[in-house]
Enzyme design. Structure first.
Site, short mmCIF file in Angstrom:
data_model
loop_
_atom_site.label_atom_id
_atom_site.label_comp_id
_atom_site.label_asym_id
_atom_site.label_seq_id
_atom_site.Cartn_x
_atom_site.Cartn_y
_atom_site.Cartn_z
CG HIS A 17 0.02 0.08 2.50
ND1 HIS A 17 0.44 -1.05 3.19
CD2 HIS A 17 0.61 1.13 3.11
CE1 HIS A 17 1.24 -0.68 4.16
NE2 HIS A 17 1.38 0.63 4.14
CG HIS A 62 7.55 5.15 1.02
ND1 HIS A 62 7.19 6.23 1.81
CD2 HIS A 62 7.50 4.07 1.84
CE1 HIS A 62 6.96 5.81 3.04
NE2 HIS A 62 7.13 4.51 3.09
O1 3AM Z 1 3.53 2.07 4.61
P1 3AM Z 1 4.80 2.27 5.31
O2 3AM Z 1 5.53 1.03 5.60
O3 3AM Z 1 5.65 3.30 4.70
O4 3AM Z 1 6.02 2.60 8.71
C1 3AM Z 1 4.65 2.47 8.97
C2 3AM Z 1 3.85 2.15 7.74
O5 3AM Z 1 4.36 2.91 6.68
C3 3AM Z 1 4.07 3.81 9.33
O6 3AM Z 1 2.68 3.68 9.09
C4 3AM Z 1 2.48 2.70 8.10
C5 3AM Z 1 1.53 1.65 8.61
O7 3AM Z 1 2.04 1.03 9.73
N1 3AM Z 1 4.34 4.16 10.71
C6 3AM Z 1 4.35 3.34 11.77
N2 3AM Z 1 4.66 4.03 12.88
C7 3AM Z 1 4.86 5.30 12.50
C8 3AM Z 1 5.20 6.50 13.18
N3 3AM Z 1 5.40 6.53 14.51
C9 3AM Z 1 4.66 5.39 11.12
N4 3AM Z 1 4.77 6.52 10.43
C10 3AM Z 1 5.11 7.60 11.15
N5 3AM Z 1 5.31 7.61 12.47
#
Ligand code: 3AM
EC number: 3.1.4.58
Length: 187
Positions: free
Chosen positions: A40, A128
């Site tokens: 996603h 991304h």
């Molecule tokens: O889709 P991605 O992998 O880029 O990295 C986590 C994931 O992003 C991000 O939220 C998405 C769903 O879990 N995520 C998790 N903790 C986070 C935080 N504390 C975060 N993004 C920003 N701050």
């Protein structure tokens, strides 16, 4: 519950991504590769949200989506956070959204904040698709991997909706789509 808002690329676009990844997970076993069923584009991280905040959150996110137009996007390039030399997250980039994708992300984050979801303040938005995460907290040298993936360019696809996603953390993190809203604004 732990929530975020995401775009869901269509299966054809994800199939191209899978083709680009190929057998690299076998060659990079020190990375935890994300399963294609979880792929996603995170638009806004909302963090822990109490269930009672959900109705207002959904109203605000739907309203935000309704103010933005569908976008034509394509996967392009690759990189790593915080850097390819000490990668913690290896990703494919997204092109074609111009400023519209950042404006949509800002709108969704603002809607989340108004509904009381703290989210992630201050991090610049960088659209991304996360392909892999490093196990060690101090990161891993992923420069050869990023180098191999960085020329990838996929076909254009239409992003015409946003989805409220719930993370079920665990040994194998699972995401559940709770609600979706079409992008119905005039752009
Ligand atoms: O889709 P991605 O992998 O880029 O990295 C986590 C994931 O992003 C991000 O939220 C998405 C769903 O879990 N995520 C998790 N903790 C986070 C935080 N504390 C975060 N993004 C920003 N701050």
């Amino acid at each position: 519950m732990r929530l975020f808002v995401a775009l869901s690329p269509p299966p054809e676009a994800l199939a191209e991504v899978a083709g680009a990844v190929g057998a690299r997970p076998e060659r990079w076993p020190d990375l935890r590769w994300t399963g294609s069923e979880t792929w996603h584009i995170t638009m806004a991280f909302l963090g822990e949200v109490p269930e009672k905040a959900l109705p207002e959150l959904e109203t605000r996110l739907g309203r935000a989506a309704g103010r933005h137009a569908p976008m034509t996007l394509r996967f392009e390039g690759a990189g790593a956070f915080p850097s390819a030399r000490r990668a913690r997250v290896v990703w494919l980039g997204l092109a074609g959204g111009g400023t519209a994708i950042s404006r949509l992300a800002a709108s969704l984050a603002a809607g989340g904040r108004r509904a009381g979801a703290a989210g992630a303040e201050g991090k610049p938005f960088h659209p991304h698709l996360t392909l892999a995460r490093a196990r060690p907290r101090d990161g891993l040298d992923a420069r050869p991997l990023v180098e191999e993936l960085k020329d990838f360019g996929g076909a254009p696809w239409r992003a015409d909706a946003v989805h409220l996603m719930r993370s079920h953390l665990g040994p194998k993190t699972r995401y559940e789509a709770l609600e979706s809203w079409p992008l119905t604004g005039g752009g």
